[in-house]
Design an enzyme around this catalytic site. Structure first.
Site, mmCIF file in Angstrom:
data_model
loop_
_atom_site.group_PDB
_atom_site.id
_atom_site.type_symbol
_atom_site.label_atom_id
_atom_site.label_comp_id
_atom_site.label_asym_id
_atom_site.label_seq_id
_atom_site.Cartn_x
_atom_site.Cartn_y
_atom_site.Cartn_z
ATOM 1 N N ASP A 169 0.869 -1.172 0.000
ATOM 2 C CA ASP A 169 0.000 0.000 0.000
ATOM 3 C C ASP A 169 0.906 1.223 0.000
ATOM 4 O O ASP A 169 1.595 1.493 0.993
ATOM 5 C CB ASP A 169 -0.896 -0.014 1.241
ATOM 6 N N VAL A 170 0.941 1.951 -1.099
ATOM 7 C CA VAL A 170 1.894 3.057 -1.224
ATOM 8 C C VAL A 170 1.578 4.214 -0.285
ATOM 9 O O VAL A 170 2.404 5.124 -0.122
ATOM 10 C CB VAL A 170 1.981 3.573 -2.675
ATOM 11 N N LYS B 293 -2.954 15.609 -9.554
ATOM 12 C CA LYS B 293 -2.199 15.450 -10.795
ATOM 13 C C LYS B 293 -1.462 16.733 -11.176
ATOM 14 O O LYS B 293 -0.362 16.683 -11.748
ATOM 15 C CB LYS B 293 -3.127 14.993 -11.920
ATOM 16 N N ASN C 219 2.767 4.768 -10.827
ATOM 17 C CA ASN C 219 1.522 4.634 -11.575
ATOM 18 C C ASN C 219 0.281 4.494 -10.699
ATOM 19 O O ASN C 219 -0.819 4.835 -11.127
ATOM 20 C CB ASN C 219 1.630 3.418 -12.500
ATOM 21 N N TYR D 92 -8.791 14.619 -7.711
ATOM 22 C CA TYR D 92 -7.924 13.975 -8.695
ATOM 23 C C TYR D 92 -7.096 15.012 -9.449
ATOM 24 O O TYR D 92 -5.869 14.878 -9.588
ATOM 25 C CB TYR D 92 -8.776 13.160 -9.665
#
Length: 254
Positions: A64-65, A163, A91, A159
């Site tokens: 789990d990053v 980004k 990613n 989101y």
């Protein structure tokens, strides 16, 4: 040298499905040893088994990053098994419910930020430290920025914010990595045909309020583009690449 020592070592996060899986498979087929990271063990182990059956070097590494301790354990595994890392593809990502910002819960906001931004920071931080100390030193970090690093879709505050932040992180790591032979670039992807993008084929909200079906492109084209970036010598870098379905509504006013 052993077969593993002759291969470049790559880490792909979110490798269990979609863009991550396609890119991991492309790297494996091109001779990289690939560490497959993601939250779900089953698809990673399946991909590892398929790769090993073809004589490729893959390692399923559930992680789990968003968990700093889990990321550190992942990199300790990489150090122990391979002794170095040549490529990180950041990613892994997630989205939030498509709602107006005043209806977006703090928990949903934090979940997106934790995965899309903090997770990238944690993996980049660990990769940077390994790459600058290994012999020979250096390596490459590629961030999945998305078309949303340039322009938002309706109802995408969390989101899109993450980004856009990835673009700033890419630039900073590119700058700070120069003296250690660490290259950092970003691939911005628009409408690759994956499970996550299936909704595009059914119709999604547009800037003018309409619902429209959007064209998709083969995810293998993304993998090809990623491989081009990954195979460059460290004295060259694709700083930013945008790969998208040609007819998706991005360029222009409509």
């Amino acid at each position: 040298m052993s077969d593993t020592q002759q291969r470049k070592i790559a880490l792909v996060t979110g490798a269990g499905s979609g863009i991550g899986r396609a890119c991991a498979q492309k790297l494996l087929a091109s001779g990289f040893a690939v560490v497959l990271a993601g939250r779900r063990a089953a698809p990673l182990e399946a991909l590892e088994g398929e790769a090993r059956a073809r004589g490729e070097e893959a390692l399923a590494a559930p992680c789990d990053v968003t968990d700093a301790a889990a990321v550190e354990a992942l990199f300790e595994t990489i150090r122990t098994r391979y002794g170095r890392l040549d490529l990180l593809f950041n990613n892994a990502g997630r989205n939030a419910p498509a709602v107006d910002i005043d209806e977006l819960s703090v928990d949903d906001w934090r979940a997106v930020v934790d995965t899309n931004l903090t997770g990238v920071f944690l993996c980049t931080r660990a990769s940077f430290g390994l790459m600058k100390r290994q012999t020979p030193r250096g390596g490459r970090i590629i961030n999945n920025g998305s078309i949303s690093a340039h322009a938002p879709r309706p109802f995408s505050a969390a989101y899109t914010a993450t980004k856009h932040a990835i673009t700033g992180l890419t630039k900073t790591v590119s700058l700070d990595g120069r003296r250690y032979d660490i290259a950092c670039g970003q691939i911005d992807i628009g409408n690759a045909a994956t499970e996550m993008a299936e909704r595009m084929a059914r119709g999604v909200p547009q800037a003018n309020g309409e619902i429209a079906v959007e064209p998709l492109m083969d995810v293998e084209l993304v993998a090809d583009a990623l491989l081009h970036m990954a195979q460059l010598p460290l004295e060259a870098n694709v700083q930013f690449m945008t790969i998208m379905a040609t007819k998706m509504p991005f360029v222009g006013r409509g």
